[in-house]
Design a protein around this motif. Structure first.
Motif, PDB file in Angstrom:
ATOM      1  N   CYS A  71      -8.130  -4.857  -7.091  1.00  0.00           N
ATOM      2  CA  CYS A  71      -6.893  -5.329  -6.466  1.00  0.00           C
ATOM      3  C   CYS A  71      -7.224  -5.902  -5.097  1.00  0.00           C
ATOM      4  O   CYS A  71      -7.825  -5.220  -4.263  1.00  0.00           O
ATOM      5  CB  CYS A  71      -5.895  -4.180  -6.343  1.00  0.00           C
ATOM      6  N   THR A  72      -6.855  -7.149  -4.849  1.00  0.00           N
ATOM      7  CA  THR A  72      -7.172  -7.799  -3.574  1.00  0.00           C
ATOM      8  C   THR A  72      -5.954  -7.923  -2.666  1.00  0.00           C
ATOM      9  O   THR A  72      -6.000  -8.601  -1.641  1.00  0.00           O
ATOM     10  CB  THR A  72      -7.760  -9.197  -3.828  1.00  0.00           C
ATOM     11  N   SER A  73      -4.858  -7.261  -3.022  1.00  0.00           N
ATOM     12  CA  SER A  73      -3.661  -7.280  -2.185  1.00  0.00           C
ATOM     13  C   SER A  73      -3.300  -5.850  -1.788  1.00  0.00           C
ATOM     14  O   SER A  73      -3.969  -4.891  -2.188  1.00  0.00           O
ATOM     15  CB  SER A  73      -2.496  -7.939  -2.929  1.00  0.00           C
ATOM     16  N   TRP A  74      -2.236  -5.715  -1.042  1.00  0.00           N
ATOM     17  CA  TRP A  74      -1.805  -4.394  -0.578  1.00  0.00           C
ATOM     18  C   TRP A  74      -1.393  -3.523  -1.765  1.00  0.00           C
ATOM     19  O   TRP A  74      -0.804  -4.000  -2.736  1.00  0.00           O
ATOM     20  CB  TRP A  74      -0.622  -4.543   0.371  1.00  0.00           C
ATOM     21  N   VAL A  75      -1.714  -2.234  -1.679  1.00  0.00           N
ATOM     22  CA  VAL A  75      -1.293  -1.291  -2.711  1.00  0.00           C
ATOM     23  C   VAL A  75      -0.688  -0.063  -2.040  1.00  0.00           C
ATOM     24  O   VAL A  75      -1.034   0.269  -0.894  1.00  0.00           O
ATOM     25  CB  VAL A  75      -2.474  -0.839  -3.607  1.00  0.00           C
ATOM     26  N   PRO A  76       0.219   0.646  -2.720  1.00  0.00           N
ATOM     27  CA  PRO A  76       0.793   1.885  -2.175  1.00  0.00           C
ATOM     28  C   PRO A  76      -0.198   3.035  -2.310  1.00  0.00           C
ATOM     29  O   PRO A  76      -0.201   3.761  -3.302  1.00  0.00           O
ATOM     30  CB  PRO A  76       2.048   2.093  -3.029  1.00  0.00           C
ATOM     31  N   GLN A  77      -1.063   3.195  -1.305  1.00  0.00           N
ATOM     32  CA  GLN A  77      -2.166   4.150  -1.392  1.00  0.00           C
ATOM     33  C   GLN A  77      -1.700   5.573  -1.673  1.00  0.00           C
ATOM     34  O   GLN A  77      -2.316   6.290  -2.464  1.00  0.00           O
ATOM     35  CB  GLN A  77      -2.996   4.110  -0.105  1.00  0.00           C
ATOM     36  N   LEU A  78      -0.609   5.984  -1.040  1.00  0.00           N
ATOM     37  CA  LEU A  78      -0.121   7.347  -1.259  1.00  0.00           C
ATOM     38  C   LEU A  78       0.233   7.580  -2.723  1.00  0.00           C
ATOM     39  O   LEU A  78      -0.038   8.641  -3.279  1.00  0.00           O
ATOM     40  CB  LEU A  78       1.110   7.623  -0.390  1.00  0.00           C
ATOM     41  N   LYS A  79       0.848   6.586  -3.345  1.00  0.00           N
ATOM     42  CA  LYS A  79       1.239   6.744  -4.753  1.00  0.00           C
ATOM     43  C   LYS A  79       0.021   6.824  -5.657  1.00  0.00           C
ATOM     44  O   LYS A  79       0.018   7.563  -6.655  1.00  0.00           O
ATOM     45  CB  LYS A  79       2.159   5.596  -5.176  1.00  0.00           C
ATOM     46  N   ILE A  80      -1.012   6.066  -5.337  1.00  0.00           N
ATOM     47  CA  ILE A  80      -2.226   6.123  -6.152  1.00  0.00           C
ATOM     48  C   ILE A  80      -2.901   7.486  -5.989  1.00  0.00           C
ATOM     49  O   ILE A  80      -3.255   8.145  -6.975  1.00  0.00           O
ATOM     50  CB  ILE A  80      -3.197   4.996  -5.771  1.00  0.00           C
ATOM     51  N   LEU A  81      -3.068   7.919  -4.756  1.00  0.00           N
ATOM     52  CA  LEU A  81      -3.729   9.201  -4.505  1.00  0.00           C
ATOM     53  C   LEU A  81      -2.959  10.376  -5.089  1.00  0.00           C
ATOM     54  O   LEU A  81      -3.540  11.407  -5.431  1.00  0.00           O
ATOM     55  CB  LEU A  81      -3.927   9.413  -3.001  1.00  0.00           C
ATOM     56  N   SER A  82      -1.659  10.243  -5.211  1.00  0.00           N
ATOM     57  CA  SER A  82      -0.845  11.335  -5.750  1.00  0.00           C
ATOM     58  C   SER A  82      -0.923  11.429  -7.275  1.00  0.00           C
ATOM     59  O   SER A  82      -0.481  12.411  -7.856  1.00  0.00           O
ATOM     60  CB  SER A  82       0.618  11.167  -5.328  1.00  0.00           C
ATOM     61  N   HIS A  83      -1.497  10.415  -7.914  1.00  0.00           N
ATOM     62  CA  HIS A  83      -1.577  10.395  -9.380  1.00  0.00           C
ATOM     63  C   HIS A  83      -2.648  11.381  -9.861  1.00  0.00           C
ATOM     64  O   HIS A  83      -3.754  11.451  -9.328  1.00  0.00           O
ATOM     65  CB  HIS A  83      -1.925   8.989  -9.868  1.00  0.00           C
ATOM     66  N   ASP A  84      -2.343  12.152 -10.879  1.00  0.00           N
ATOM     67  CA  ASP A  84      -3.225  13.212 -11.365  1.00  0.00           C
ATOM     68  C   ASP A  84      -4.573  12.723 -11.866  1.00  0.00           C
ATOM     69  O   ASP A  84      -5.538  13.488 -11.919  1.00  0.00           O
ATOM     70  CB  ASP A  84      -2.541  14.004 -12.494  1.00  0.00           C
TER      71      ASP A  84
END
Length: 499
Positions: free
Chosen positions: A351-364
């Motif tokens: 992914c070369t654009s902004w991502v919701p890092q908190l949502k990714i890290l919260s994924h199991d």
């Protein structure tokens, strides 16, 4: 010059007016924004000062706090060598950031004018505007240097007087690769040689005329109190070092875990989030590597290639937030090897654009986080119990990494001590060691132990920032991290006190 509406002191109605001035880096502005929220939740007014472009790209805050927050947009002057519309570190290649500091220094007059007009009770400022402490003192405003660095970093860098008066006896690169003489306890917190050589300008200076080390020292010297992004349970010995070398009140304000923000409702965001969720949901729990190096760090082309091939060799699924350039004026684009994305299709996502890092890290499914060891990223990973694999880049990253390694919370990818090179094999082996192999339990257990300290919202609420109390109030015996801005007997100058 257009300024936001005039704000008067909050002393008459029992509430404070506090001004926040972060450095122009997203990774610095977010902790300041988190602290702003905590202050506003106590009912105090906060003026958050930055440039228009930076304020406009900050995440949206809860509407319930809007009446207490005043976002002050000061214009960034046009100066030589600074490209137009470059309002933050992330807009510039590393060698151009010095010109952003030069431009920021030229805002002294506008900052002073705003402070005089708004008459705040407290000013909290970052390391770059080191000149704000003396300005606040002249205007009879209490000031705190709020550093987003942890206590170990500030403690390692040393007494402000030694740096400001240029009598620090560390005068060569190797001097920064060992703990300093004022640290009396065993510690491995020090830079690696390749980290010092990568940023000699931070110690020796550049075209701006003032080194980062001098910025930090002058900021600490010019304030009434020093506020640190830390807590006594995590690094008590380093907080003690700060008290000893600075000889002024030191206040840990907590880890300031990033909270979820409104991401907006535009259709592009919705489509991207849906596609990301569909891919994430197909992976096995705890198996994926999340790779991101913050908003400012960018690997070299060779490093990019070794990271990519290391991910492929590890045979682990991955989600990689790849930054190919630092701003539009960055001409040194980095690119993945031909065929890499095709070979890893279905296994990894780039992914070369902004991502919701908190949502990714919260994924199991996320098992580990390959990161530059910027402290905001570290806190976000630990609050979701994600194992940390470190690849340092700049600034305080190396000192963060040493403390995490020392406490068995993270593992650093092995590198050549002088040229900072690493191999695809070391990347793959490090990822598998922390995420798959039996050794992972050492890091996983420590991260689990730290989760409550780093990610608890209830615990952070105990850091009662800007809570009013009279000078006759009894001092309680609660945790030493709780910070109070105390109004002492109606005096114009405020005192900061810990209870």
């Amino acid at each position: 010059m257009a300024l936001e509406p005039h704000l008067t002191s909050m002393a008459d109605d029992g509430k404070l007016h506090i001004v926040m001035v972060p450095w122009l880096v997203f990774g610095y502005m977010i902790p300041y924004l988190e602290l702003t929220k905590l202050v506003a939740q106590k009912g105090h007014k906060v003026s958050f000062v930055s440039t228009a472009k930076n304020i406009d790209r900050l995440p949206k805050l809860p509407p319930s706090l809007s009446s207490l927050l005043n976002f002050v947009k000061l214009p960034l002057p046009l100066t030589e060598n600074l490209p137009e519309n470059a309002d933050a570190n992330s807009d510039l290649p590393y060698d151009k950031v010095q010109y952003l500091k030069i431009t920021f220094d030229s805002m002294q007059e506008s900052m002073a004018h705003f402070l005089e007009a708004s008459d705040p009770d407290w000013l909290l400022y970052d390391f770059a505007p080191y000149w704000l402490g003396p300005i606040a003192a002249k205007l009879n405003i209490s000031s705190a240097f709020f550093t987003i660095m942890i206590a170990a970093c500030m403690g390692f860098l040393g007494p402000s007087s030694a740096v400001v008066h240029e009598n620090d006896d560390r005068n060569k690169a190797g001097d920064y690769t060992v703990p300093p003489k004022w640290v009396s306890f065993p510690s491995t917190v020090a830079f690696r040689l390749y980290e010092v050589l990568r940023m000699t300008d931070s110690f020796m200076g550049n075209d701006s005329g003032v080194s980062n080390l001098h910025h930090l020292a002058a900021s600490a010297k010019g304030c009434d109190v020093l506020a640190v992004r830390s807590c006594s349970e995590f690094e008590p010995e380093w907080l003690q070092v700060l008290e000893e070398i600075h000889e002024k009140p030191i206040f840990p304000v907590g880890q300031l875990p990033t909270t979820a923000y409104d991401e907006g409702d535009d259709d592009n965001n919705k489509d991207a989030r849906r596609e990301m969720k569909e891919w994430l949901d197909k992976q096995d729990k705890g198996s994926m590597v999340y790779v991101a190096f913050g908003s400012d760090a960018k690997p070299t082309q060779h490093e990019l290639t070794e990271i990519a091939l290391g991910l492929e060799l590890s045979q682990l699924p991955f989600f990689w937030v790849l930054r190919k350039r630092r701003g539009l004026v960055d001409t040194e684009l980095i690119e993945l090897l031909d065929g890499f994305e095709e070979r890893t299709k279905g296994v990894g996502v780039i992914c070369t654009s902004w991502v919701p890092q908190l949502k990714i890290l919260s994924h199991d499914l996320v098992g580990g986080f390959l990161t530059h060891s910027g402290w905001s990223s570290v806190v976000e990973a630990i609050q979701f119990e994600r194992d940390l694999i470190l690849l340092t880049c700049l600034a305080d990253h190396g000192l963060n990494a040493r403390l995490l390694e020392e406490k068995k919370i993270a593992y650093s990818i092995p590198r050549d001590e002088r040229d900072r090179s690493f191999t695809r094999d070391s990347v793959a082996e490090s990822l598998r060691l922390v995420i798959v192999d039996e050794e992972r339990d050492v890091y996983r257990d420590r991260v689990k132990e730290m989760k409550g300290l780093f990610g608890s919202r209830d615990k952070q609420e105990r850091f009662a920032v800007a809570e009013e109390m009279s000078s006759s109030s009894e001092v309680s015996e609660e945790s030493s991290e709780v910070v109070l801005l105390v109004i002492g007997g109606g005096a114009r100058r405020r005192r900061m006190r810990r209870v």
